[in-house]
Design a protein around this motif. Sequence first.
Motif, PDB file in Angstrom:
ATOM      1  N   ALA B  32      -2.898  -2.277  -3.182  1.00 55.64           N
ATOM      2  CA  ALA B  32      -3.811  -1.331  -3.832  1.00 55.64           C
ATOM      3  C   ALA B  32      -4.791  -2.031  -4.757  1.00 55.64           C
ATOM      4  O   ALA B  32      -5.026  -1.608  -5.887  1.00 55.64           O
ATOM      5  N   ALA B  33      -5.332  -3.132  -4.269  1.00 55.47           N
ATOM      6  CA  ALA B  33      -6.359  -3.848  -5.033  1.00 55.47           C
ATOM      7  C   ALA B  33      -7.500  -4.200  -4.091  1.00 55.47           C
ATOM      8  O   ALA B  33      -7.312  -4.271  -2.877  1.00 55.47           O
ATOM      9  N   ARG B  34      -8.684  -4.430  -4.664  1.00 57.07           N
ATOM     10  CA  ARG B  34      -9.840  -4.746  -3.823  1.00 57.07           C
ATOM     11  C   ARG B  34      -9.645  -6.050  -3.073  1.00 57.07           C
ATOM     12  O   ARG B  34     -10.131  -6.224  -1.969  1.00 57.07           O
ATOM     13  N   ASN B  35      -8.984  -6.991  -3.721  1.00 62.99           N
ATOM     14  CA  ASN B  35      -8.705  -8.257  -3.066  1.00 62.99           C
ATOM     15  C   ASN B  35      -7.437  -8.847  -3.667  1.00 62.99           C
ATOM     16  O   ASN B  35      -6.848  -8.269  -4.590  1.00 62.99           O
ATOM     17  N   SER B  36      -7.048  -9.971  -3.137  1.00 58.63           N
ATOM     18  CA  SER B  36      -5.788 -10.589  -3.588  1.00 58.63           C
ATOM     19  C   SER B  36      -6.053 -11.837  -4.425  1.00 58.63           C
ATOM     20  O   SER B  36      -5.195 -12.712  -4.542  1.00 58.63           O
ATOM     21  N   GLY B  37      -7.229 -11.902  -5.028  1.00 55.05           N
ATOM     22  CA  GLY B  37      -7.557 -13.049  -5.875  1.00 55.05           C
ATOM     23  C   GLY B  37      -7.008 -12.916  -7.285  1.00 55.05           C
ATOM     24  O   GLY B  37      -6.442 -11.891  -7.663  1.00 55.05           O
ATOM     25  N   ASN B  38      -7.175 -14.006  -8.041  1.00 50.81           N
ATOM     26  CA  ASN B  38      -6.814 -14.048  -9.459  1.00 50.81           C
ATOM     27  C   ASN B  38      -5.326 -13.819  -9.733  1.00 50.81           C
ATOM     28  O   ASN B  38      -4.955 -13.296 -10.782  1.00 50.81           O
ATOM     29  N   LYS B 172      -2.586  -6.650 -13.109  1.00 50.33           N
ATOM     30  CA  LYS B 172      -2.178  -5.259 -12.882  1.00 50.33           C
ATOM     31  C   LYS B 172      -0.932  -5.099 -12.017  1.00 50.33           C
ATOM     32  O   LYS B 172      -0.314  -4.043 -12.033  1.00 50.33           O
ATOM     33  N   ARG B 173      -0.595  -6.076 -11.238  1.00 54.42           N
ATOM     34  CA  ARG B 173       0.518  -5.945 -10.304  1.00 54.42           C
ATOM     35  C   ARG B 173       1.592  -6.977 -10.594  1.00 54.42           C
ATOM     36  O   ARG B 173       1.342  -7.982 -11.262  1.00 54.42           O
ATOM     37  N   LYS B 174       2.773  -6.727 -10.033  1.00 52.23           N
ATOM     38  CA  LYS B 174       3.910  -7.614 -10.310  1.00 52.23           C
ATOM     39  C   LYS B 174       4.653  -7.965  -9.016  1.00 52.23           C
ATOM     40  O   LYS B 174       4.579  -7.247  -8.035  1.00 52.23           O
ATOM     41  N   ALA B 175       5.376  -9.061  -9.082  1.00 54.74           N
ATOM     42  CA  ALA B 175       6.307  -9.419  -7.996  1.00 54.74           C
ATOM     43  C   ALA B 175       7.451 -10.208  -8.613  1.00 54.74           C
ATOM     44  O   ALA B 175       7.286 -10.857  -9.656  1.00 54.74           O
ATOM     45  N   LYS B 176       8.604 -10.140  -7.976  1.00 56.28           N
ATOM     46  CA  LYS B 176       9.758 -10.863  -8.506  1.00 56.28           C
ATOM     47  C   LYS B 176       9.610 -12.363  -8.259  1.00 56.28           C
ATOM     48  O   LYS B 176       9.040 -12.781  -7.240  1.00 56.28           O
ATOM     49  N   GLU B 193       4.297 -10.511  -2.358  1.00 57.81           N
ATOM     50  CA  GLU B 193       3.602  -9.228  -2.300  1.00 57.81           C
ATOM     51  C   GLU B 193       3.710  -8.578  -3.668  1.00 57.81           C
ATOM     52  O   GLU B 193       4.813  -8.365  -4.181  1.00 57.81           O
ATOM     53  N   LEU B 194       2.584  -8.298  -4.256  1.00 61.35           N
ATOM     54  CA  LEU B 194       2.567  -7.746  -5.612  1.00 61.35           C
ATOM     55  C   LEU B 194       2.333  -6.239  -5.558  1.00 61.35           C
ATOM     56  O   LEU B 194       1.453  -5.763  -4.841  1.00 61.35           O
ATOM     57  N   LYS B 195       3.116  -5.531  -6.323  1.00 61.07           N
ATOM     58  CA  LYS B 195       3.024  -4.066  -6.357  1.00 61.07           C
ATOM     59  C   LYS B 195       2.960  -3.607  -7.807  1.00 61.07           C
ATOM     60  O   LYS B 195       3.087  -4.397  -8.722  1.00 61.07           O
TER      61      LYS B 195
END
Lengths: 420, 196
Positions: B32-38, B172-176, B193-195
């Motif tokens: 749910a993000a525009r891209n997977s950068g940063n 804004k997102r997290k992953a273990k 995969e960040l959610k």
Amino acid sequence: MKKLFLVLFTAATMGVLLWEVQSVQAFPVFARKYKTSCSTCHYAFPKLNAFGKAFKNNGFRYPAGTDEEMRKEEPVSLGSEAYKKVFPDAIWPTDIPGTPPLAFRAIGRFLKFDKNTEDGKSSFEMPHELALLFAGTFDDHISYHGEIEFEHAAEIGYDFKVQYDFSPAAHLAFGTVGLNHMMAEDLRLTANHYNIVNLRNQSGTWRIRSGAAGGIELWGAGNGPGGRGGFTYAAGVGNGQRDGENYDKNKSKDFYGRVTYKIGGLGEIGGTEGQGSSTSAFYIDNSFRIGGFAYSGTAVAYAGDDDFSVIGGDIDWWFNRLNVVAAAMQMKSTYAGFERKSFTYFSEANYVLYPWLIAYARYEFTDKNTDDNIDAQTTILPAIVAMVRANVKCSLEYKIPLDSAGKNTGGLIFQVDFGL
Amino acid sequence: MKWINGLITLSFLIFVSSGMAGDIKGKVKVRAARNSGNVVIYIDKVEGKVFEPAKGHSVMDQKNLEFVPHVFPVVVGTTVDFLNSDEVLHNVFSPDCPDGKFNLGTWAKGIMKSFTFNKPGISTILCNVHPEMEAYIVAVKTPYFAVSDKAGNYIIKNVPAGNYTLKVWHEKRKAKPREVAVAATGETAVDFELKR
């Protein structure tokens, strides 16, 4: 030669089609164009902060020729830059915004009167006003702004100005001109207008809020020594009183002028030279500005011409979270064989409690005729202004008349004002 | 004790320079993000090792009303110079820096002001003149980190062979975190995969 041609062409072709309307100096169009917050330019809209004034003084452009690199929205080219070499054998190239340069403003109010009026003791005035705003720039030297305003059910006003920006020190504007565009009136945070812009001539046909209608204005600004503070000036001529077709109602034109000088703070046309500070905020600009203004005009009324003039001065002092504005004005009006002198002033203090919360108080004095024995009108106006979002402002104000004649004319106004 | 630390560091350097190091490579997907950068991907710590920051200062620019880069991982102890490249005043302050809140004031074009990030963690960097501007400085204990590109690709080079905990950070997102065994040579693939 090419520039002169363009100026004359612009002057000859731009229409001047105007009705009395409260001028607005908040343009969300620019927030979109530069992808920046309202508070980049506004203390709390429509009141401008120091950078907002510098942006305006650059012809709605970023200072120091950096506008193109600061612009985030790509314009649509209406001719490549190289076509300038071909002129006059081609149309001079320009560009237009990638998205329509439009924005909206809506104002709603809840009013509670001290005394019962025809409308009762209280009223939800929603909407009070809806406005369509437009503003922008063409290539490097032309800028424009205006609005179409719907106020109440039957009032429609419109306002438009286009200007050729030779440099920050010289802009030649065509359109709705007048003192109201360069005074605190345009920048007020309250629903109540300032007393000095509401004071009418004897025949009741003109006040500063009326402006000079359609006309021409030469204005400009420059930084002071070390890039701090600086000057602004404006001189204009307009129809003044106008009819429903926007034609001049009389043979004479109205003339006006304004000058200011600012000591300290951000330069009037921006830049960063000498501006370092250990503290900063968009609402801080430690400085002192002093100004003077004059207007002279003639209006047609029932009993003949009303020849009127105003002269006045104002100060604008910023110190950390405090901003104090004061203005005084004398009006002369000669009508039906009588000469009336009026004197009016106000002073106001704005204090930033939080970047989104402003405490406000204003004192007003108006003596409509300094030669009679009738008491002057005096009023205090405490208010609180909250920016609940950068583009949504709520204000609560209470007008308290102090003179006996004004008793029961006060009241409370809660206003919601937002731009999109 | 100093000579023991020195010996460990020396052994470590010999270990790395002798080619006993591999790369961690992979792809992150930010939901749910525009891209997977940063996204910052980093090794949290290397047992028994304290890393010094790189010599000299790092620079975060303020250009066209943006902080550049938007996300800036640094080794703990790094001094960051904040440069103003615009013809408008900029400010830098942080409301949540692990070293304590700071406000560096405003300064003109071409001038820099500095701050040293001595504690690990996330510092939100803001400009109080332009509320839309924000950036993040991620101070980590090791030099083994990377920032994903918009497609989510990343690579951490020259990681000494061993077992580590690989962490990710996104605004804004997290992953273990993932446990990862880095081989002495070659690449080790780790995806995230960040959610929310």
